[in-house]
Design an enzyme around this catalytic site. Structure first.
Site, short mmCIF file in Angstrom:
data_model
loop_
_atom_site.label_atom_id
_atom_site.label_comp_id
_atom_site.label_asym_id
_atom_site.label_seq_id
_atom_site.Cartn_x
_atom_site.Cartn_y
_atom_site.Cartn_z
N CYS A 1 0.84 -1.21 0.00
CA CYS A 1 0.00 0.00 0.00
C CYS A 1 0.87 1.27 0.00
O CYS A 1 1.46 1.59 -1.03
CB CYS A 1 -0.97 -0.07 1.17
SG CYS A 1 -2.42 0.94 0.88
N HIS B 1 -3.21 -5.12 1.87
CA HIS B 1 -2.48 -5.57 3.06
C HIS B 1 -2.80 -7.03 3.36
O HIS B 1 -3.83 -7.30 4.00
CB HIS B 1 -2.93 -4.78 4.29
CG HIS B 1 -2.61 -3.33 4.25
ND1 HIS B 1 -1.44 -2.83 4.73
CD2 HIS B 1 -3.33 -2.28 3.81
CE1 HIS B 1 -1.44 -1.51 4.59
NE2 HIS B 1 -2.57 -1.16 4.04
N GLU C 1 -1.11 -8.78 5.46
CA GLU C 1 -0.74 -8.96 6.87
C GLU C 1 -1.88 -8.61 7.82
O GLU C 1 -1.90 -9.06 8.96
CB GLU C 1 0.53 -8.14 7.21
CG GLU C 1 0.37 -6.63 7.37
CD GLU C 1 0.14 -5.87 6.06
OE1 GLU C 1 0.12 -6.48 4.98
OE2 GLU C 1 -0.04 -4.64 6.13
N1 GLN Z 1 -3.69 6.28 1.63
C1 GLN Z 1 -2.37 6.03 2.09
C2 GLN Z 1 -1.36 6.84 1.31
O1 GLN Z 1 -1.67 7.39 0.32
C3 GLN Z 1 -2.03 4.56 1.96
C4 GLN Z 1 -2.88 3.78 2.91
C5 GLN Z 1 -2.29 2.48 3.34
O2 GLN Z 1 -1.08 2.29 3.36
N2 GLN Z 1 -3.13 1.60 3.78
O3 GLN Z 1 -0.24 6.93 1.71
#
Ligand code: GLN
Length: 175
Positions: A80, A161, A163
């Site tokens: 992410c 994610h 995890e």
């Molecule tokens: N929205 C976050 C970002 O842009 C990422 C969210 C996440 O890591 N779950 O950094």
């Protein structure tokens, strides 16, 4: 030994998955920790990419991460926000991403209605979308027609994610 970047965000859950797989792991916060010779990989967790990027630069970690990534036997995996940081192009990120994975990523791309959702393989939390995949990037997993797990040699990234739902299979595959 696998390092988990522990500057911000969900690093503890990655430590737990690595422990479940009985893989040796350590939290990484400094250049010295990142350059430890026994380290064979690095996870960049989810969190807030703008904040994490600021810490990476403040702590002088950018050049060390990029140096490690040059070695094909050193594996990196970003989830992410971690993927956002590894990407080559992120039009809506303040600051320059690390540029280690040839993809274009749009932050917070699921919009308000579908802000966050859970699947059997992972959760998507204010997740990004991969909108362009470079020539040397393999799409390993798709969800609803979009790439969600990609790989370019030793560099891996997922928009979700694993995890957070106790899915150890992605880490098992990568490490
Ligand atoms: N929205 C976050 C970002 O842009 C990422 C969210 C996440 O890591 N779950 O950094």
């Amino acid at each position: 030994m696998i390092g988990v970047l522990a500057l911000q965000g969900g690093f503890r859950e990655h430590m737990e998955v690595l422990a479940m797989l009985e893989l040796e792991a350590c939290e990484v916060r400094t250049r010295e920790e990142l350059m430890r010779p026994e380290l064979i990989g690095l996870i960049i967790p989810g969190g807030e990419s703008t904040v994490m990027l600021k810490f990476i630069d403040e702590f002088g970690l950018r050049s060390a991460i990029c140096a490690r990534a040059q070695h094909p036997e050193f594996t990196m995996y970003g989830t992410c926000a971690g993927l956002i940081l590894l990407a080559k192009e992120v039009p809506n990120l303040k600051g320059e991403p690390l540029g280690l994975l040839d993809v274009t990523v749009e932050r917070n791309a699921y919009g308000r209605q579908l802000d966050s959702f859970i699947t059997d393989f992972g959760s998507f939390i204010r997740a990004p979308k991969i909108t362009r995949v470079g020539e040397n990037v393999e799409v390993i997993m798709e969800h609803e027609g979009l790439p969600v797990l990609v790989r370019s040699g030793n560099i891996w990234g997922s928009t979700f994610h694993p995890e957070l739902v106790g899915n150890v299979e992605i880490h098992r595959k990568i490490f």
